[in-house]
Scaffold this motif. Sequence first.
Motif, short mmCIF file in Angstrom:
data_model
loop_
_atom_site.label_atom_id
_atom_site.label_comp_id
_atom_site.label_asym_id
_atom_site.label_seq_id
_atom_site.Cartn_x
_atom_site.Cartn_y
_atom_site.Cartn_z
N VAL A 10 0.85 -1.18 0.00
CA VAL A 10 0.00 0.00 0.00
C VAL A 10 0.89 1.24 0.00
O VAL A 10 1.73 1.40 0.88
CB VAL A 10 -0.94 -0.01 1.22
N THR B 181 -0.50 4.66 -0.69
CA THR B 181 -1.28 5.70 -0.02
C THR B 181 -2.60 5.10 0.41
O THR B 181 -3.13 4.20 -0.25
CB THR B 181 -1.57 6.91 -0.96
N ILE B 182 -3.12 5.57 1.52
CA ILE B 182 -4.40 5.05 2.01
C ILE B 182 -5.08 6.09 2.88
O ILE B 182 -4.44 6.79 3.65
CB ILE B 182 -4.22 3.72 2.77
N SER B 183 -6.39 6.15 2.73
CA SER B 183 -7.23 7.01 3.55
C SER B 183 -8.43 6.18 3.99
O SER B 183 -9.14 5.63 3.14
CB SER B 183 -7.69 8.23 2.75
N ALA C 122 -4.58 2.80 9.19
CA ALA C 122 -4.01 3.15 7.89
C ALA C 122 -2.49 3.17 7.95
O ALA C 122 -1.81 2.70 7.04
CB ALA C 122 -4.55 4.50 7.42
N ARG D 7 0.18 1.05 5.47
CA ARG D 7 0.96 1.80 4.49
C ARG D 7 2.41 1.33 4.47
O ARG D 7 3.07 1.23 5.48
CB ARG D 7 0.91 3.30 4.81
N GLN E 174 -5.52 1.26 -8.01
CA GLN E 174 -6.23 2.30 -7.25
C GLN E 174 -7.56 1.70 -6.83
O GLN E 174 -8.26 1.12 -7.67
CB GLN E 174 -6.45 3.54 -8.09
N LYS F 230 -11.17 2.29 -4.45
CA LYS F 230 -12.04 3.20 -3.71
C LYS F 230 -13.23 2.39 -3.22
O LYS F 230 -13.87 1.68 -3.99
CB LYS F 230 -12.51 4.36 -4.58
N MET G 55 -12.93 3.93 1.98
CA MET G 55 -11.49 4.10 1.93
C MET G 55 -11.06 4.41 0.51
O MET G 55 -11.82 4.20 -0.44
CB MET G 55 -10.76 2.86 2.41
N MET H 210 -7.21 4.04 -1.74
CA MET H 210 -5.79 3.68 -1.63
C MET H 210 -5.19 3.44 -3.00
O MET H 210 -5.89 3.17 -3.97
CB MET H 210 -5.60 2.46 -0.75
N THR H 211 -3.89 3.54 -3.05
CA THR H 211 -3.11 3.12 -4.21
C THR H 211 -2.11 2.08 -3.70
O THR H 211 -1.66 2.14 -2.56
CB THR H 211 -2.36 4.29 -4.87
N ALA H 212 -1.82 1.13 -4.56
CA ALA H 212 -0.91 0.05 -4.17
C ALA H 212 -0.13 -0.43 -5.37
O ALA H 212 -0.55 -0.25 -6.52
CB ALA H 212 -1.69 -1.11 -3.56
#
Length: 152
Positions: A39, A41-43, A52, A56, A128, A130, A137, A139-141
Amino acid sequence: MAMGMRAFAAWFVPAAMLAAGAAQAGPIQPGLWEITSRVETISIPNAPPAVAQAMRGRPTSIRSCVTPDQAQQGPREMMKGDKSCTVTRYRMVGGAFDSEITCKRPTGTMTASSSGRYTPTSFTARSQTKATGQMAMAMTATLSGKRVGPCK
């Protein structure tokens, strides 16, 4: 914390398997595949920041056996087993792929897109994701996968 990781895996595995199934015009090679995700970025608005933060940057690996029948069917057919998911975009040409999958679960909807490079025995991708609803959440991974041998 363990529940958070299990919930994450429940959303993430369909997208990872779609990427793992990426192959040329012919089937992927059956066997044991190892998929590693990281991961970037993650929200997660409804979770403590520590959840989170723990996800990350930390690589997570899974191993999955792809049978000869599954390899022959390809990733689209494999995904039809999960009636809550629909492949909304799927393009594979010349060693590159681009895909999107949407899963509607009782807790919300998840859309994951991924693009990358592949061979019959490996892949690399960026995704990506959502999710909306109870598990909202974004995130990009990065993902990588490789065939590591026969299924055991």
